[in-house]
Design a protein around this motif. Structure first.
Motif, mmCIF file in Angstrom:
data_model
loop_
_atom_site.group_PDB
_atom_site.id
_atom_site.type_symbol
_atom_site.label_atom_id
_atom_site.label_comp_id
_atom_site.label_asym_id
_atom_site.label_seq_id
_atom_site.Cartn_x
_atom_site.Cartn_y
_atom_site.Cartn_z
ATOM 1 N N ALA A 96 -5.914 -33.502 -51.468
ATOM 2 C CA ALA A 96 -5.126 -33.106 -52.019
ATOM 3 C C ALA A 96 -5.529 -32.948 -53.682
ATOM 4 O O ALA A 96 -4.585 -32.014 -54.792
ATOM 5 N N VAL A 97 -6.822 -33.224 -54.544
ATOM 6 C CA VAL A 97 -7.612 -32.469 -55.775
ATOM 7 C C VAL A 97 -8.014 -31.152 -55.491
ATOM 8 O O VAL A 97 -7.853 -30.603 -56.733
ATOM 9 N N LEU A 98 -8.045 -31.065 -53.779
ATOM 10 C CA LEU A 98 -8.835 -29.841 -53.747
ATOM 11 C C LEU A 98 -8.349 -28.889 -53.696
ATOM 12 O O LEU A 98 -8.179 -27.664 -54.400
ATOM 13 N N ASP A 99 -6.700 -29.036 -53.397
ATOM 14 C CA ASP A 99 -5.665 -27.968 -52.987
ATOM 15 C C ASP A 99 -4.785 -27.877 -54.496
ATOM 16 O O ASP A 99 -3.954 -27.153 -54.388
ATOM 17 N N CYS A 100 -4.894 -28.809 -55.473
ATOM 18 C CA CYS A 100 -4.122 -29.032 -56.367
ATOM 19 C C CYS A 100 -4.156 -27.508 -57.513
ATOM 20 O O CYS A 100 -4.391 -27.381 -57.413
ATOM 21 N N GLU A 101 -3.418 -26.893 -57.687
ATOM 22 C CA GLU A 101 -2.843 -26.124 -58.256
ATOM 23 C C GLU A 101 -3.324 -25.980 -60.034
ATOM 24 O O GLU A 101 -3.168 -23.980 -60.676
ATOM 25 N N LYS A 102 -3.723 -26.634 -61.254
ATOM 26 C CA LYS A 102 -3.516 -26.947 -61.496
ATOM 27 C C LYS A 102 -5.746 -27.741 -61.814
ATOM 28 O O LYS A 102 -5.959 -28.513 -60.636
ATOM 29 N N PRO A 103 -5.924 -27.577 -62.787
ATOM 30 C CA PRO A 103 -7.515 -27.679 -62.964
ATOM 31 C C PRO A 103 -7.368 -29.022 -63.178
ATOM 32 O O PRO A 103 -6.817 -29.936 -63.876
ATOM 33 N N VAL A 104 -8.193 -29.755 -62.123
ATOM 34 C CA VAL A 104 -8.682 -31.461 -62.013
ATOM 35 C C VAL A 104 -9.662 -31.990 -62.689
ATOM 36 O O VAL A 104 -10.887 -31.222 -62.333
#
Length: 264
Positions: A96-104
């Protein structure tokens, strides 16, 4: 404690701040907390009102890993149970972190151990307080590193250093983590909140879709060959050129002014 209190969400200035708030347990993740994080990351990824995500904790810990006090190591297990729990749990959170379309952006305020360390390493950028430390705690429990650790660590610091951390399970202080390449910046504890806000503001002011495509290209490049990577790059730029922010960036360059990106 209600899960909404254990994982708090606040959206300010187009930044979603996700805060783990179980300081008495060093923010160890229960299954409910883990699932809420997955849902909040998915919401942030899809929301046009969110252009960056900050993940942090309260108290002395960023995240001490999975909460094992529920007896994860006891009781009868059927074949496939462990793999299924990992696939639907810790691995789903990391993805979910790797695929988030916003920078985390991870703001590591204290101890990050096991799943907690890998949660930070999966983020696009990592800011760490001087008192923070990272621990590959699995070997201390007689366990194989999970939560994507054997995938993330070699890509960040190479296989030999990854094995050193995994085989010995020693705590890695933030300054050493910086030298290894695990974090982007180490700051005094009292400066962490301000530095996080400044970095998050810069990310939220950026060309959101271009950042999403750049993130996808970098992550995918580690698992593909040069020809496939360059093909993906050319099509990503093709897609990006249809966005309003790309048009604004080019106009701003021609007009010799700062671009005003709107995340569109």
């Amino acid at each position: 404690m209600p899960v909404s209190e254990a994982v708090r969400q606040e959206v300010r200035d187009q930044v979603a701040y996700l805060t783990l708030d179980r300081p008495e347990a060093l923010n160890a993740l229960t299954p409910a907390m883990r699932d809420r994080l997955v849902d909040l990351l998915a919401q942030a990824s899809a929301s046009p009102d969110v252009r960056a995500v900050v993940l942090t904790g309260t108290g002395r810990g960023f995240c001490a890993g999975a909460d094992l006090r529920g007896g994860a190591g006891s009781g009868e297990r059927l074949p496939g149970d462990v793999a299924r729990v990992l696939r639907l749990g810790a691995q789903r959170l990391i993805c979910a972190v790797l695929d988030c379309e916003k920078p985390v952006l991870a703001a590591v305020n204290g101890t990050a151990a096991g799943l907690g360390a890998h949660l930070a390493f999966a983020c696009d950028l990592v800011l760490a307080a001087e008192s923070a430390r990272f621990i590959e705690v699995f070997v201390r429990r007689g366990l194989v590193p999970d939560a994507a650790g054997a995938y993330l660590l070699p890509r960040l610091i190479g296989p030999q250093r990854a094995k050193e951390l995994m085989f010995f399970g020693d705590a890695v202080p933030a300054p050493q983590a910086y030298r290894l390449g695990l974090v982007n910046r180490v700051v005094p504890d009292e400066d962490l909140p301000g530095t996080v806000r400044a970095w998050a503001a810069r990310l939220a002011a950026g060309p959101t879709r271009a950042l999403a495509l750049a993130k996808q290209l970098v992550n995918a490049s580690l698992d593909t060959d040069r020809a496939a990577a360059l093909t993906a790059e050319s099509w990503a730029q093709e897609i990006n050129m249809t966005t309003a922010d790309a048009g604004e960036g080019l106009r701003a360059f021609a007009e010799r002014r700062d671009a005003r990106f709107r995340g569109r």
